[in-house]
Scaffold this active site. Structure first.
Site, short mmCIF file in Angstrom:
data_model
loop_
_atom_site.label_atom_id
_atom_site.label_comp_id
_atom_site.label_asym_id
_atom_site.label_seq_id
_atom_site.Cartn_x
_atom_site.Cartn_y
_atom_site.Cartn_z
N GLU A 1 19.19 4.05 -29.96
CA GLU A 1 20.74 3.48 -30.29
C GLU A 1 21.24 2.24 -30.13
O GLU A 1 20.41 1.08 -30.15
CB GLU A 1 21.10 4.51 -28.87
CG GLU A 1 20.81 3.96 -27.90
CD GLU A 1 21.72 3.74 -26.60
OE1 GLU A 1 22.90 3.99 -26.99
OE2 GLU A 1 21.88 4.98 -25.08
N ASP B 1 26.89 13.35 -23.13
CA ASP B 1 25.94 12.47 -23.99
C ASP B 1 25.01 13.87 -23.27
O ASP B 1 24.29 14.71 -23.86
CB ASP B 1 25.26 11.95 -22.82
CG ASP B 1 25.43 10.12 -23.49
OD1 ASP B 1 25.97 10.65 -24.91
OD2 ASP B 1 24.24 9.15 -23.09
N LYS C 1 21.39 6.31 -13.88
CA LYS C 1 21.34 5.16 -12.64
C LYS C 1 22.38 5.63 -12.19
O LYS C 1 22.89 6.18 -12.84
CB LYS C 1 22.56 3.95 -14.02
CG LYS C 1 21.66 3.14 -14.71
CD LYS C 1 22.40 1.48 -14.92
CE LYS C 1 22.00 1.67 -15.48
NZ LYS C 1 21.73 1.20 -17.15
N1 PSU Z 1 23.30 3.81 -19.55
C1 PSU Z 1 22.48 2.92 -19.55
N2 PSU Z 1 22.81 1.62 -20.77
C2 PSU Z 1 23.72 2.31 -21.48
C3 PSU Z 1 24.45 3.55 -22.04
C4 PSU Z 1 24.59 3.86 -20.49
O1 PSU Z 1 22.24 2.71 -18.48
O2 PSU Z 1 23.51 1.40 -22.69
C5 PSU Z 1 25.61 3.32 -23.12
C6 PSU Z 1 24.61 4.25 -24.12
O3 PSU Z 1 24.93 4.64 -25.11
C7 PSU Z 1 25.20 6.23 -23.44
C8 PSU Z 1 27.01 5.99 -23.11
O4 PSU Z 1 25.06 6.99 -24.53
O5 PSU Z 1 26.50 4.26 -22.63
C9 PSU Z 1 27.17 6.52 -22.10
O6 PSU Z 1 28.64 6.38 -21.85
P1 PSU Z 1 29.82 7.41 -21.50
O7 PSU Z 1 29.31 7.44 -19.83
O8 PSU Z 1 31.28 6.26 -21.29
O9 PSU Z 1 29.29 8.56 -22.04
#
Ligand code: PSU
Ligand code: MN
Length: 303
Positions: free
Chosen positions: A25, A143, A160
């Site tokens: 990604e 996701d 996390k």
């Molecule tokens: N969690 C991490 N590192 C990341 C991300 C999430 O530890 O880089 C990034 C990934 O691209 C994931 C996105 O798909 O954040 C999720 O964002 P949101 O929580 O806004 O859906």
């Protein structure tokens, strides 16, 4: 092939010859790590995929084109632009494509584009999930929906604890996503190897991972599979240190009124800032570890 998709010559050749390919990604490059570590890491991840027998396909949107396979110049460009590049989730795809803009792909959009290109295995660091307090904010990462509907295997280091890991697992169960522990019975928590939550299956080899995913595909299941691979012991962080940083980051996020798609990038950057870069080193090591498992599994899937 989708008219908006460009597959790089190397990735295209590998796919045509039935050789293993691993998707990577780009939000982790633009929004997940600071420059220039982000670019160095992206290049190292590609190298690790190659060393483990597969071709890397870093995915992003550039000038409105969906790209499966980026050049080093394109990776440098995204890394340098950082958070200026749009973080592209499912809902952003049409807008970015129609406006011929750039977008860094999250786990969601990387899965979508990988699937369009015919790539089955994808390695990253951490996935998005159900945020703490989601019972009132309804902040649940796209996701999880994508994992429920797109047949791509995602290899990560768990999630996390900026997230509610228990609720994230409940959501994945509802969506029918198998959660596999690679060499563990317990869901890893990204910076640490343990979370206190169990996984659905423990798998100890790339062969078995490939066999399970093959069964999922041949059963015609529409969704993906989540492989959670614990950070190597020597790089894992002290739980008390990382928990304190996460609590502080969550507090500042609330105080500053950060919402929506800004939440995760804000928390990621804050944690790096608060731990003085230690967490960044751990983050890099765990991504490399995931890239190796994904490449070996992609190779098994091609046998
Ligand atoms: N969690 C991490 N590192 C990341 C991300 C999430 O530890 O880089 C990034 C990934 O691209 C994931 C996105 O798909 O954040 C999720 O964002 P949101 O929580 O806004 O859906
Ligand atoms: Mn969100």
């Amino acid at each position: 092939m989708n008219k908006y998709l460009d597959i790089s010559p190397e990735v295209k050749k590998a796919l045509e010859e039935g050789k293993p390919v691993v998707a990577l990604e780009s939000t982790i490059i633009s929004h997940g790590m600071p420059y220039p570590k982000n670019v160095e890491t992206a290049m190292l991840v590609e190298k690790t995929v190659r060393e483990n027998g597969a071709v890397p396909a870093t995915i992003a949107i550039i000038g409105g084109r969906l790209k499966a396979g980026l050049s080093p110049e394109e990776i440098e460009y995204l890394g340098k632009a950082g958070r200026k590049v749009a973080k592209a989730s499912r809902r952003d795809l049409a807008g970015i494509v129609a406006r011929r803009a750039d977008g860094a792909t999250t786990v969601t959009t990387t899965m979508i584009i990988a699937h369009m290109a015919g790539i089955k295995v994808f390695a990253t660091g951490g996935i998005g999930g159900v945020h703490r307090g989601a019972e009132t904010t309804m902040d649940i990462s796209a996701d999880l929906e994508e994992l429920g509907s797109t047949p791509v295997m995602v290899v990560c280091a768990g999630a996390k604890s900026i997230l509610d890991l228990g609720l994230t697992l409940e959501y994945l169960e509802t969506k029918g996503v198998p959660v596999i522990g690679y060499g563990t019975d317990e869901l890893p928590a990204f910076y640490t190897r343990k979370s206190g939550f169990g996984v659905d299956y423990r798998v100890d080899s790339p062969e078995e991972l490939a066999a399970m995913f093959k069964a999922q595909l041949e059963l015609g299941m529409k969704g993906g599979m989540l492989v959670t691979n614990p950070i190597p012991e020597e790089y894992s962080m002290d739980k008390a240190v990382i928990d304190a940083a996460i609590e502080q980051a969550l507090k500042e996020c609330k105080e500053q009124g950060i919402k929506g798609k800004e939440t995760t990038p804000f928390l990621l950057a804050k944690v790096v800032e608060l731990t003085g870069g230690d967490s960044l080193e751990s983050n890099i090591k765990l991504v490399l570890n995931n890239a190796a498992v994904a490449a070996k599994t992609a190779a098994e899937l091609c046998k």
